[in-house]
Design an enzyme around this catalytic site. Structure first.
Site, mmCIF file in Angstrom:
data_model
loop_
_atom_site.group_PDB
_atom_site.id
_atom_site.type_symbol
_atom_site.label_atom_id
_atom_site.label_comp_id
_atom_site.label_asym_id
_atom_site.label_seq_id
_atom_site.Cartn_x
_atom_site.Cartn_y
_atom_site.Cartn_z
ATOM 1 N N ASP A 1 0.866 -1.172 0.000
ATOM 2 C CA ASP A 1 0.000 0.000 0.000
ATOM 3 C C ASP A 1 0.912 1.235 0.000
ATOM 4 O OD1 ASP A 1 -2.124 1.731 0.053
ATOM 5 O OD2 ASP A 1 -3.260 0.583 1.523
HETATM 6 C C1 NOJ Z 1 -4.076 3.813 -0.032
HETATM 7 C C2 NOJ Z 1 -5.240 2.897 0.090
HETATM 8 O O1 NOJ Z 1 -5.214 2.231 1.334
HETATM 9 C C3 NOJ Z 1 -5.350 1.853 -1.003
HETATM 10 O O2 NOJ Z 1 -6.605 1.246 -0.892
HETATM 11 C C4 NOJ Z 1 -5.140 2.468 -2.350
HETATM 12 O O3 NOJ Z 1 -5.294 1.503 -3.361
HETATM 13 C C5 NOJ Z 1 -3.777 3.112 -2.385
HETATM 14 N N1 NOJ Z 1 -3.705 4.145 -1.376
HETATM 15 C C6 NOJ Z 1 -3.410 3.681 -3.755
HETATM 16 O O4 NOJ Z 1 -4.115 4.820 -4.024
#
Ligand code: NOJ
Length: 738
Positions: free
Chosen positions: A306
């Site tokens: 993430d």
């Molecule tokens: C943070 C989020 O937790 C995740 O769900 C997302 O896909 C990513 N950022 C990328 O934007």
């Protein structure tokens, strides 16, 4: 049409896409040619960073706006001056393998051209994007769409999202989110299929099938990245990014099956979650990323962290510094680093010093290369262009599907005296500013959406030629409104920023001003119809008690307003059923139907498991939803069959209009080696019945799907002492012991 470097011409065989074995060979050939820098480059995912008339990072700028150091206007002005920096020098040198957040074909193709024509090996880029519930055509937020209980619909809307997003150059979506979410305070409840494990499994698997299509190398197929692995929905107290402390039984029974179903449906990527599980952050959790995912489930796709999550292991307090974090992550099985640059900065020296075996690096690189081969990017690095992009968005068929999905997501929660559906000549006074805002309907995660393309409730009512006057939040005019209207329609709930990521709430009731607006409307003694727009279950006991009708309208996307209006006037008969429990008060969270038996189940007597200040039952239970017709249930039978249990029940439409009903089947165990849930969803089926029509529904349940883990983690699948239930929601069922 653009072409990739001649380098590949030798080993590409026409338009035929390669099988696994051939891909394996190509990967080995490439790995032999790659330098350490090129290898770590493949593991690096960059987002466009913003540069411009401000000296601070984008995150800092956001903080400045939120804490009031700069106004929203100043923020917008600064953002308007910012340019995107794609680190093209790094790209040219082979130091970037993937981008995140690029959602237009022109930019994607321009960067791809650099990768393919100007880097030494010409390895194409992989573009990832958050396509959560639609791209340009926005379909309902996942929580809403899950209320349709319709696997085929979930798959069709995912297919639509893939067709649009791939036209904009996207290769992979960071979806589906398969996080079972039992705590309504968690803002990300909106991004998944609610509190039940079976529904999340079906929802996630359908999305994977829809996103990826039949063949990943097709130009409109998009790889699915299942997230957030694992148990992000179990964050303590529903506070985002918080810790997760779980027994292994709970992890395996209630959380893992939904991710596993997505892998079985063929998902090619997995995103580990931000949270820790029992003290080990998922980003560096070998048990999850190697033992469970790869060894037990046989996953051979890629993992991607993430955003910044690898570097955040330092803040977590599990890694000394970025280097240590990079080492722990790659050893644990994290292939790609999303935006933290830990791999980019540290991996080469970790390999050179022998702290990380180059084989481990190669293995991670091979996972990234494999997905690029599978997507056909080596043969067709440019899968789209301006023309395709123009034609793909918001077609009439897309709008039609968005309307269907929106209508099927709506849940009718109350309908006293059958006040709904309204007659066309009914004079409606509308209160609540969200009624006129199309942008609210997009929900928190529609990154590619153009809010002005969405239909607001007011526009939807106008399209239906309804007799409407709009008062917004104007309380002074309530008396006048009540005199000149037949019904008062109150649009209440949450603004879209109040759910989604980083949007947990300690109090999930309505805001005070909304409640007082509602109370004043009720005081007029005119019927009050409440239309809720929100991204999570709300604690709304007053609304449930005093409103004449309540419609759960969530955030439904492009066609939201038309869907609301069609439901209000009965052009569509509501059929949605809740996939989350609605509690009386925030203090009951987490409240969910599949709660575990206690020795003192809540009851009249004082010394039982309950709160003194709230009723025992929820305001609206899991699985609940009304229709403009009625269904009766009869003749439940339960019998052992070869592979498990066969359940039969007959369902009749006893009203006078056609309607759809979601028939739900649950089970429990009277005794077992571990205490278990009071009931658990085993199967469901959606029926369409004409007035007077009866259908016999048969559920064939397999033994292995009804099992549980004992205290030593043995999976027990006996059918001893079981009880089965079938009916219209999780509480209102017929029951029969096996
Ligand atoms: C943070 C989020 O937790 C995740 O769900 C997302 O896909 C990513 N950022 C990328 O934007």
């Amino acid at each position: 049409m653009m072409y990739q470097k001649a380098f590949y011409d030798g080993f590409l065989k026409g338009e035929d896409f390669m099988g696994a074995e051939e891909i394996g060979k190509k990967i080995d050939e490439l790995l032999k040619k790659m330098t350490l820098e090129e290898k770590t480059g493949q593991l690096r995912q960059c987002g466009p960073s913003l540069v411009g008339a401000f000296e601070v990072s984008f995150e800092e700028l956001l903080d400045m706006m939120f804490d009031g150091r700069i106004s929203k206007e100043e923020f917008d002005r600064l953002m308007g001056t910012a340019k995107q920096d794609f680190r093209e020098e790094d790209l040219r040198a082979g130091r970037i393998g993937s981008y995140n957040g690029i959602g237009d074909a022109e930019t994607a193709n321009r960067l791809q051209k650099i990768a393919v024509e100007e880097t030494r090996l010409g390895i194409p880029l992989l573009f990832g994007y958050d396509v959560i519930h639609g791209f340009r055509t926005v379909t309902p937020i996942p929580l809403a769409e899950s209320c349709a209980w319709e696997d085929g619909l979930w798959e069709r809307t995912a297919r639509l999202a893939a067709e649009e997003a791939t036209a904009a150059g996207v290769h992979m979506t960071f979806a589906p989110m398969a996080d079972v979410a039992k705590d309504a305070r968690w803002g990300r409840v909106s991004e998944g299929a609610g509190e039940d494990v079976l529904l999340n499994a079906h929802y996630g698997a359908s999305k994977v099938r829809g996103f990826q299509g039949k063949e990943l190398s097709a130009p409109d197929a998009m790889a699915a990245c299942v997230k957030h692995f694992a148990a992000y929905g179990a964050v303590e107290a529903g506070r985002d990014y918080n810790r997760v402390d779980l027994s292994r039984q709970k992890l395996y029974e209630e959380y893992l099956p939904a991710y596993k179903a997505c892998i079985e449906a063929g998902a090619r990527a997995v995103m580990p979650a931000f949270n820790d599980i029992n003290g080990v952050p998922c980003s560096v959790n070998k048990e999850l990323l190697r033992d469970i995912l790869r060894e037990d489930w046989g996953f051979d796709g890629m993992t991607v962290s993430d955003a910044n999550a690898i570097a955040e292991c330092v803040t977590h307090g599990i890694a000394r510094d970025k280097k240590d974090a990079a080492k722990q992550a790659i050893l644990a099985g994290m292939d790609m680093d999303m935006t933290s640059d830990s791999y980019h900065e540290e991996l080469i020296s970790l390999v050179e010093s022998g702290e990380v075996d180059e084989k481990i690096l190669d293995e991670a690189v091979s996972h990234i290369l494999r997905i690029k081969f599978e997507l056909g990017l080596f043969e067709h690095p440019y899968r789209t262009g301006a023309e395709r992009e123009r034609e793909a968005f918001l077609t009439p068929e897309a709008r039609k599907l968005a309307l269907e999905a929106a209508e099927k997501s709506i849940v009718l929660l109350k309908n006293d005296g059958r006040i709904l559906p309204l007659k066309k000549e009914t004079r409606i006074a509308v209160f609540g500013s969200m009624a006129e805002s199309a942008g609210e309907n997009t929900g928190a995660w529609a990154v590619g959406a153009h809010p002005e393309e969405c239909v607001s409730l007011l526009e939807g009512l106008q399209n239906e030629k309804a007799d409407v006057r709009f008062y917004g939040e104007n309380m002074e005019q309530i008396k006048e409104a009540a005199e000149s209207a037949d019904v008062l329609l109150a649009v209440l709930g949450e603004h879209k920023e109040e759910s989604g990521e980083a949007a947990s709430r300690a109090d999930i009731g309505l805001h005070a001003e909304q409640l007082s607006l509602f109370e004043e409307l009720v005081a007029t003694e005119k019927p009050v119809i409440v239309l809720l727009m929100n991204g999570r279950p709300l604690a709304i006991p007053e609304i449930a008690r005093k409103a004449s009708a309540v419609i759960e309208g969530w955030q439904l996307g492009t066609e939201a307003g038309n869907a609301y209006a069609r439901i209000l006037f009965g052009e569509t008969n509501p059929s949605g059923k809740l996939t989350v429990t609605f509690p009386y008060s925030s203090g009951q969270c987490p409240m969910y139907y599949a709660h575990i038996n206690t020795g003192r189940p809540g009851g009249k007597s004082k010394f039982t498991s309950k709160y003194l200040d709230t009723p025992l039952e929820p305001v609206y239970p899991f699985g609940f939803g009304l229709s403009y017709t009625e269904f009766s249930y009869d003749a439940l039978s339960v019998e052992k069959s070869g592979a498990g249990v066969t359940i039969r029940i007959s369902v009749k439409n006893v009203g006078d209009i056609p309607g759809e009903e979601v028939v739900q089947c649950y089970y429990s165990r009277r005794t077992a080696k571990r205490v278990g849930p009071v009931r658990k969803l085993a199967a469901y089926q959606k029926l369409f019945l004409e007035p007077g029509e009866t259908e016999k529904v048969v559920f064939e349940l397999k033994k292995e799907d009804l099992g549980y883990y004992d205290k030593d983690m043995n999976y027990v699948t006996d059918l001893e002492d079981m009880v089965f239930y079938a009916g219209t929601n999780s509480q209102d069922t017929l029951e029969q012991a096996l």
